[in-house]
Write a protein that holds these residues in place. Structure first.
Motif, mmCIF file in Angstrom:
data_model
loop_
_atom_site.group_PDB
_atom_site.id
_atom_site.type_symbol
_atom_site.label_atom_id
_atom_site.label_comp_id
_atom_site.label_asym_id
_atom_site.label_seq_id
_atom_site.Cartn_x
_atom_site.Cartn_y
_atom_site.Cartn_z
ATOM 1 N N PRO A 20 -17.835 3.187 2.748
ATOM 2 C CA PRO A 20 -18.797 2.753 3.741
ATOM 3 C C PRO A 20 -20.146 2.347 3.169
ATOM 4 O O PRO A 20 -20.927 1.692 3.840
ATOM 5 N N THR A 21 -20.509 2.786 1.970
ATOM 6 C CA THR A 21 -21.832 2.513 1.430
ATOM 7 C C THR A 21 -21.710 1.973 0.021
ATOM 8 O O THR A 21 -20.661 2.002 -0.593
ATOM 9 N N ALA A 22 -22.857 1.452 -0.502
ATOM 10 C CA ALA A 22 -22.868 0.936 -1.864
ATOM 11 C C ALA A 22 -22.473 2.036 -2.836
ATOM 12 O O ALA A 22 -22.876 3.190 -2.683
ATOM 13 N N MET A 23 -21.698 1.669 -3.828
ATOM 14 C CA MET A 23 -21.254 2.677 -4.783
ATOM 15 C C MET A 23 -20.699 1.987 -6.011
ATOM 16 O O MET A 23 -20.455 0.783 -6.021
ATOM 17 N N ASP A 24 -20.508 2.779 -7.035
ATOM 18 C CA ASP A 24 -19.841 2.293 -8.229
ATOM 19 C C ASP A 24 -18.326 2.388 -8.030
ATOM 20 O O ASP A 24 -17.819 3.403 -7.555
ATOM 21 N N SER A 35 -17.156 -0.244 -14.777
ATOM 22 C CA SER A 35 -17.884 0.233 -13.604
ATOM 23 C C SER A 35 -18.560 -0.947 -12.917
ATOM 24 O O SER A 35 -19.301 -1.708 -13.543
ATOM 25 N N LEU A 36 -18.286 -1.123 -11.614
ATOM 26 C CA LEU A 36 -18.884 -2.194 -10.818
ATOM 27 C C LEU A 36 -19.727 -1.586 -9.702
ATOM 28 O O LEU A 36 -19.322 -0.595 -9.085
ATOM 29 N N THR A 37 -20.876 -2.179 -9.408
ATOM 30 C CA THR A 37 -21.695 -1.759 -8.285
ATOM 31 C C THR A 37 -21.552 -2.779 -7.174
ATOM 32 O O THR A 37 -21.823 -3.971 -7.372
ATOM 33 N N LEU A 38 -21.127 -2.322 -5.993
ATOM 34 C CA LEU A 38 -20.912 -3.207 -4.855
ATOM 35 C C LEU A 38 -22.031 -3.041 -3.844
ATOM 36 O O LEU A 38 -22.521 -1.929 -3.621
ATOM 37 N N PRO A 39 -22.438 -4.115 -3.189
ATOM 38 C CA PRO A 39 -23.437 -3.988 -2.118
ATOM 39 C C PRO A 39 -22.853 -3.253 -0.916
ATOM 40 O O PRO A 39 -21.635 -3.225 -0.714
ATOM 41 N N ASP A 40 -23.735 -2.689 -0.086
ATOM 42 C CA ASP A 40 -23.255 -1.826 0.986
ATOM 43 C C ASP A 40 -22.549 -2.574 2.108
ATOM 44 O O ASP A 40 -21.878 -1.971 2.932
ATOM 45 N N TRP A 41 -22.675 -3.908 2.163
ATOM 46 C CA TRP A 41 -22.013 -4.640 3.229
ATOM 47 C C TRP A 41 -20.579 -5.055 2.884
ATOM 48 O O TRP A 41 -19.884 -5.653 3.692
ATOM 49 N N VAL A 42 -20.144 -4.734 1.695
ATOM 50 C CA VAL A 42 -18.752 -5.044 1.321
ATOM 51 C C VAL A 42 -17.811 -4.036 1.979
ATOM 52 O O VAL A 42 -18.022 -2.825 1.892
ATOM 53 N N ASP A 43 -16.800 -4.555 2.624
ATOM 54 C CA ASP A 43 -15.774 -3.730 3.278
ATOM 55 C C ASP A 43 -14.617 -3.577 2.299
ATOM 56 O O ASP A 43 -13.813 -4.495 2.123
ATOM 57 N N MET A 44 -14.544 -2.430 1.646
ATOM 58 C CA MET A 44 -13.565 -2.244 0.566
ATOM 59 C C MET A 44 -12.538 -1.187 0.920
ATOM 60 O O MET A 44 -12.861 -0.166 1.516
ATOM 61 N N GLN A 45 -11.291 -1.459 0.525
ATOM 62 C CA GLN A 45 -10.230 -0.464 0.604
ATOM 63 C C GLN A 45 -9.464 -0.441 -0.710
ATOM 64 O O GLN A 45 -9.364 -1.462 -1.397
ATOM 65 N N THR A 404 -17.593 -10.530 -7.970
ATOM 66 C CA THR A 404 -17.585 -9.944 -6.627
ATOM 67 C C THR A 404 -18.706 -10.527 -5.777
ATOM 68 O O THR A 404 -18.526 -10.786 -4.581
ATOM 69 N N HIS A 405 -19.856 -10.765 -6.363
ATOM 70 C CA HIS A 405 -20.969 -11.337 -5.606
ATOM 71 C C HIS A 405 -20.716 -12.808 -5.283
ATOM 72 O O HIS A 405 -21.154 -13.302 -4.230
ATOM 73 N N GLU A 406 -20.009 -13.509 -6.170
ATOM 74 C CA GLU A 406 -19.690 -14.910 -5.910
ATOM 75 C C GLU A 406 -18.639 -15.055 -4.802
ATOM 76 O O GLU A 406 -18.705 -15.970 -3.984
ATOM 77 N N CYS A 407 -17.679 -14.149 -4.790
ATOM 78 C CA CYS A 407 -16.555 -14.265 -3.860
ATOM 79 C C CYS A 407 -16.835 -13.639 -2.500
ATOM 80 O O CYS A 407 -16.192 -13.998 -1.505
ATOM 81 N N LEU A 408 -17.760 -12.689 -2.460
ATOM 82 C CA LEU A 408 -18.044 -11.976 -1.223
ATOM 83 C C LEU A 408 -19.488 -12.243 -0.808
ATOM 84 O O LEU A 408 -20.399 -12.122 -1.622
ATOM 85 N N ASN A 409 -19.680 -12.597 0.429
ATOM 86 C CA ASN A 409 -21.047 -12.769 0.927
ATOM 87 C C ASN A 409 -21.158 -12.154 2.305
ATOM 88 O O ASN A 409 -20.167 -11.973 3.009
ATOM 89 N N LYS A 410 -22.369 -11.847 2.697
ATOM 90 C CA LYS A 410 -22.599 -11.019 3.872
ATOM 91 C C LYS A 410 -22.105 -11.671 5.162
ATOM 92 O O LYS A 410 -21.638 -11.002 6.067
ATOM 93 N N LYS A 414 -16.299 -10.824 3.065
ATOM 94 C CA LYS A 414 -16.806 -9.540 2.575
ATOM 95 C C LYS A 414 -15.714 -8.489 2.427
ATOM 96 O O LYS A 414 -16.000 -7.327 2.165
ATOM 97 N N ARG A 415 -14.465 -8.885 2.600
ATOM 98 C CA ARG A 415 -13.379 -7.906 2.511
ATOM 99 C C ARG A 415 -12.817 -7.871 1.091
ATOM 100 O O ARG A 415 -12.386 -8.886 0.549
#
Length: 433
Positions: A20-24, A35-45, A404-410, A414-415
């Motif tokens: 649910p939140t930004a994390m490594d 190790s990757l840092t994702l922005p908090d708006w990315v919906d990751m599973q 990840t930043h290129e492929c995912l945007n707010k 974002k999935r």
């Protein structure tokens, strides 16, 4: 520049989880971790091979074996025992241990035939891997299948192409056959196991080539048997063989090769049960596709460019149109088998075949990836020089966090799906065949 954090390898058997939140996010890469840092708006599973409890015990194996009439296979004339070669992960030696414990006469009298398909004679290491501590005891009763030696095969009939196909004569003539195999998703045959011990395991090279050339179609997918041209061709071959004399032991093991299930009985019936169990272990049905899929390929499948295709094949169904699958695999041993790499030099990407139009064994390795690139972006994060993955239609990527930043945007995409152990874990889109 690759940022690596050292750690000890761990298991990635886990259920899907939402972040649910930004994390490594950490990805295994060879013996290290990215190790990757994702922005908090990315919906990751995340998806991985599911844990399925304790391994099968000897007593549970015996119960399945006897309930299916296995003791009758051991009565009278000993059976021909057909086993997989060392390229397959089947825990054959463990099953032989249990059979020996159940009836010690079996391994002292049975004949053994190794289903090699197009592979050559097993190496010394492979012989030991297959038969374990029993190798020296039964070495004089071992044979391996040579797909190029028609003198040791019997014609069974003709296939859908009107071409003759053959079976190893030992299997054709045997009155009783015991097949030991394993069932797991296969990236173009749907699943391993079942009739694959006979076809292509014990058939002729020309038939294997015709069968594998059907894999140029993307209808040949992991988890798919119906509507899969390659799988249906194998079924047609089996229909012309008397499989009533076959008793099979079809194992479902996890990624650590722990036996979780052993389905015994007639070939097709046991196969269908093993397929259902394998699906529950390795497959994830997802409601809608992801914009970016990071496919983490674990050792040893990450070692060569040839091998890592399994990670792409198992993950691509979970990727949205015009989305991206990035395979994460070091390829530290280089290209691997050169045949597909050399063939790429004469590949026509427009027609998706060799420029001379002549199908060749192994061309599916190229045609499938090229066909995928018409729907999705195929990327590879590895140690290879850029020209090598590009030659076989993977676009190299050097910085996964930037990707990840290129492929995912707010606003639009974002999935993100992280597929752990993508060489084994398979994504399936709900509603897809």
């Amino acid at each position: 520049m690759k940022t690596l954090l050292r750690r000890s390898p761990t298991s990635f058997e886990r259920l899907p989880s939402r972040v649910p939140t930004a994390m490594d996010v950490k990805l295994t890469y060879a013996e290290d971790t990215i190790s990757l840092t994702l922005p908090d708006w990315v919906d990751m599973q995340e998806y991985g091979v599911l844990s399925d409890g304790a391994p099968l015990s000897y007593d549970q194996f015996v119960e399945s074996f006897e309930r299916s009439g296995g003791e009758r296979v051991l009565e009278g004339e000993p059976p021909l025992i057909i086993v997989n070669d060392g390229h397959r992960p089947t825990p054959t030696a463990q099953i032989l241990d249990w059979l020996d414990q159940y009836d010690g006469r079996l391994l002292d009298n049975a004949l053994f035939l190794i289903a090699c398909g197009t592979h050559g004679e097993p190496s010394a290491d492979h012989y030991r891997k297959i038969f374990g501590r029993h190798l020296d005891r039964l070495r004089d009763r071992l044979a391996w299948h040579d797909c190029g030696d028609l003198s040791r095969m019997t014609k069974i009939g003709c296939d859908r192409f009107g071409e003759p196909f053959y079976l190893n004569s030992r299997a054709f003539k045997a009155r009783k056959i015991l097949i030991i195999t394993s069932v797991e998703p296969h990236y173009f045959a749907g699943f391993t196991g079942g009739r694959k011990s006979l076809f292509p395991g014990l058939t002729d090279r020309a038939t294997i080539e015709r069968n594998h050339n059907l894999a140029n179609s993307l209808d040949c997918q992991p988890l798919r048997l119906k509507g899969n041209p390659m799988a249906e061709h194998l079924d047609e071959l089996l229909e012309q063989f008397d499989s009533s004399k076959v008793f099979s032991i079809q194992v479902v093991a996890d990624a650590s090769r722990r036996i979780l299930h052993a389905f015994c009985g007639p070939l097709q019936m046991a196969f269908e049960k093993a397929v259902a169990a394998s699906f529950q272990l390795y497959a994830h049905t997802i409601p809608r596709p992801y914009d970016l899929v990071l496919a983490e390929v674990l050792p040893p499948l990450d070692r060569t460019l040839y091998q890592i295709q399994k990670g792409l094949e198992n993950s691509q169904a979970g990727c949205a149109d015009r989305g991206t699958v990035a395979v994460v695999a070091s390829c530290r041993d280089g290209i691997g088998k050169r045949s597909f790499f050399d063939l790429a030099g004469s590949w026509d990407r427009e027609t998706n075949q060799p420029r001379d139009g002549v199908p060749r064994f192994g061309s599916h390795k190229l045609s499938r990836v090229n066909a995928m690139t018409r729907r999705i972006n195929v990327r590879l994060y590895s140690e290879l020089p850029d020209d090598q993955p590009r030659r076989v239609f993977y676009e190299p990527v050097h910085d996964l966090e930037t990707l990840t930043h290129e492929c995912l945007n707010k606003n639009d995409r974002k999935r993100l799906a992280v597929v752990r152990d993508a060489g084994h874990t398979v994504l399936k889109l709900a509603g897809a065949p």
